[in-house]
Design a protein around this motif. Structure first.
Motif, PDB file in Angstrom:
ATOM      1  N   GLY A 231     -23.818 110.932  35.453  1.00 23.38           N
ATOM      2  CA  GLY A 231     -22.673 110.956  34.549  1.00 23.38           C
ATOM      3  C   GLY A 231     -21.466 111.633  35.160  1.00 23.38           C
ATOM      4  N   ALA A 232     -21.105 112.781  34.597  1.00 26.40           N
ATOM      5  CA  ALA A 232     -19.852 113.443  34.969  1.00 26.40           C
ATOM      6  C   ALA A 232     -19.782 113.823  36.438  1.00 26.40           C
ATOM      7  N   TYR A 233     -20.929 114.119  37.053  1.00 27.52           N
ATOM      8  CA  TYR A 233     -20.923 114.550  38.444  1.00 27.52           C
ATOM      9  C   TYR A 233     -21.301 113.435  39.410  1.00 27.52           C
ATOM     10  N   ALA A 234     -21.148 112.192  38.976  1.00 26.80           N
ATOM     11  CA  ALA A 234     -21.378 111.058  39.869  1.00 26.80           C
ATOM     12  C   ALA A 234     -20.394 111.101  41.030  1.00 26.80           C
ATOM     13  N   SER A 235     -20.798 110.544  42.158  1.00 29.60           N
ATOM     14  CA  SER A 235     -19.890 110.469  43.305  1.00 29.60           C
ATOM     15  C   SER A 235     -18.677 109.625  42.935  1.00 29.60           C
ATOM     16  N   PRO A 236     -17.469 110.042  43.326  1.00 27.76           N
ATOM     17  CA  PRO A 236     -16.273 109.280  42.957  1.00 27.76           C
ATOM     18  C   PRO A 236     -16.266 107.912  43.611  1.00 27.76           C
ATOM     19  N   PRO A 237     -15.759 106.892  42.927  1.00 32.44           N
ATOM     20  CA  PRO A 237     -15.709 105.550  43.511  1.00 32.44           C
ATOM     21  C   PRO A 237     -14.767 105.505  44.704  1.00 32.44           C
ATOM     22  N   ALA A 238     -15.081 104.601  45.627  1.00 32.67           N
ATOM     23  CA  ALA A 238     -14.260 104.457  46.835  1.00 32.67           C
ATOM     24  C   ALA A 238     -12.847 104.020  46.466  1.00 32.67           C
ATOM     25  N   LYS A 239     -11.888 104.663  47.087  1.00 33.96           N
ATOM     26  CA  LYS A 239     -10.480 104.317  46.882  1.00 33.96           C
ATOM     27  C   LYS A 239      -9.670 104.964  47.986  1.00 33.96           C
ATOM     28  N   PRO A 240      -8.475 104.462  48.276  1.00 29.36           N
ATOM     29  CA  PRO A 240      -7.660 105.112  49.311  1.00 29.36           C
ATOM     30  C   PRO A 240      -6.994 106.379  48.782  1.00 29.36           C
ATOM     31  N   TYR A 241      -6.904 107.400  49.634  1.00 30.47           N
ATOM     32  CA  TYR A 241      -6.093 108.585  49.399  1.00 30.47           C
ATOM     33  C   TYR A 241      -4.989 108.556  50.454  1.00 30.47           C
ATOM     34  N   PHE A 242      -3.821 109.080  50.126  1.00 30.50           N
ATOM     35  CA  PHE A 242      -2.678 108.915  51.020  1.00 30.50           C
ATOM     36  C   PHE A 242      -2.135 110.264  51.491  1.00 30.50           C
ATOM     37  N   GLY A 243      -1.303 110.186  52.532  1.00 29.51           N
ATOM     38  CA  GLY A 243      -0.632 111.368  53.052  1.00 29.51           C
ATOM     39  C   GLY A 243      -1.631 112.377  53.595  1.00 29.51           C
ATOM     40  N   MET A 244      -1.390 113.636  53.279  1.00 27.07           N
ATOM     41  CA  MET A 244      -2.230 114.711  53.815  1.00 27.07           C
ATOM     42  C   MET A 244      -3.658 114.652  53.308  1.00 27.07           C
ATOM     43  N   PHE A 245      -3.915 113.856  52.236  1.00 25.58           N
ATOM     44  CA  PHE A 245      -5.252 113.770  51.669  1.00 25.58           C
ATOM     45  C   PHE A 245      -6.022 112.547  52.148  1.00 25.58           C
ATOM     46  N   ASP A 246      -5.499 111.861  53.142  1.00 26.54           N
ATOM     47  CA  ASP A 246      -6.147 110.647  53.620  1.00 26.54           C
ATOM     48  C   ASP A 246      -7.616 110.895  54.005  1.00 26.54           C
TER      49      ASP A 246
END
Length: 252
Positions: A231-246
């Motif tokens: 539930g709440a602590y599931a691994s986050p779904p894949a998605k792009p992060y940008f800039g310094m958080f890439d």
């Protein structure tokens, strides 16, 4: 051998050594403590603003530990977030399968087992409301009062340590008298080395969040418990992060 990582989310190496030393004193012989802090972030954590930046550093340490080649053969069995604000704990639980415990949650769970009423004494007033939110989150609002000693977090290191201790003790004594508290919870990782002294002088249980959280995580590791991903602590779904958080983009 079971490895537990104790992560100080700020950059105070003195605090990191202090919490690592305390953790090493109380764990079983077969438990190895790894104490470390991020390479970037605030010098100390005092309020919401500091928490936001420290959380990213915390997650970076967990990512690096679990990406290390040694992790596959000898994984980290649990993480302690060595900050009483429980900085980034929920996000960390999404990142790793291992149990993660913050100092506030660990201390409150243990305090409730030895006292019906207790007080958190934290360094600065800016931390009072954030800690009250955590007390409510962990279901201890009817049992717990939060007080501030009126000193800086970093005052518990170096030449100011004696004055900081006296300010803390004064607030603890006030809470015992006015709040009808039966135990004191130390509201900062930097206080971990004064718990025994304060308990002796006050004559009531004094709960150190470092010790409480480390022992709880050690117990969960020994029981083979992991963080639920249902539930709440599931691994986050894949998605792009940008800039310094890439580099922090979730892989799903």
């Amino acid at each position: 051998m079971s490895r537990i990582a104790v992560i100080n989310p700020n950059l105070s190496e003195g605090f990191t050594k202090k919490v690592g030393d305390q953790a090493g004193k109380i764990v079983a012989q077969q438990t190895e403590i790894i104490a470390l802090n991020p390479s970037f972030g605030p010098a100390s954590i005092e309020g919401y603003y500091d928490e936001a930046f420290a959380s990213v550093g915390l997650l970076s340490v967990i990512r690096e530990l679990e990406a290390d080649p040694s992790h596959a053969a000898d994984p980290i069995r649990g993480y302690v977030v060595a900050c009483f604000d429980d900085t980034g704990v929920d996000a960390a639980r999404c990142l790793t399968n291992a149990p993660v415990m913050g100092l506030c949650e660990g201390a409150l769970r243990m305090a409730a087992a030895v006292a019906s009423r207790f007080s958190i004494v934290t360094p600065m007033s800016v931390s009072v409301r954030p800690l009250e939110h955590l007390v409510e989150k962990y279901g201890a609002a009817s049992q717990c009062v939060v007080r501030a000693a009126g000193v800086r977090t970093l005052d518990f290191e170096g030449s100011g340590a004696s004055s900081a201790y006296l300010a803390l003790k004064k607030q603890a004594e006030t809470s015992l008298a006015k709040d009808r508290s039966e135990a004191i919870v130390l509201g900062c990782a930097g206080m971990t080395d004064i718990a025994d002294r304060l308990q002796s002088e006050l004559g009531v249980p004094v709960i150190d969040g470092v010790s409480a959280a480390v022992k709880m995580v050690e117990a969960m590791a020994m029981l083979g418990l992991q963080t639920s991903k249902a539930g709440a602590y599931a691994s986050p779904p894949a998605k792009p992060y940008f800039g310094m958080f890439d580099g922090f983009a979730p892989q799903g």
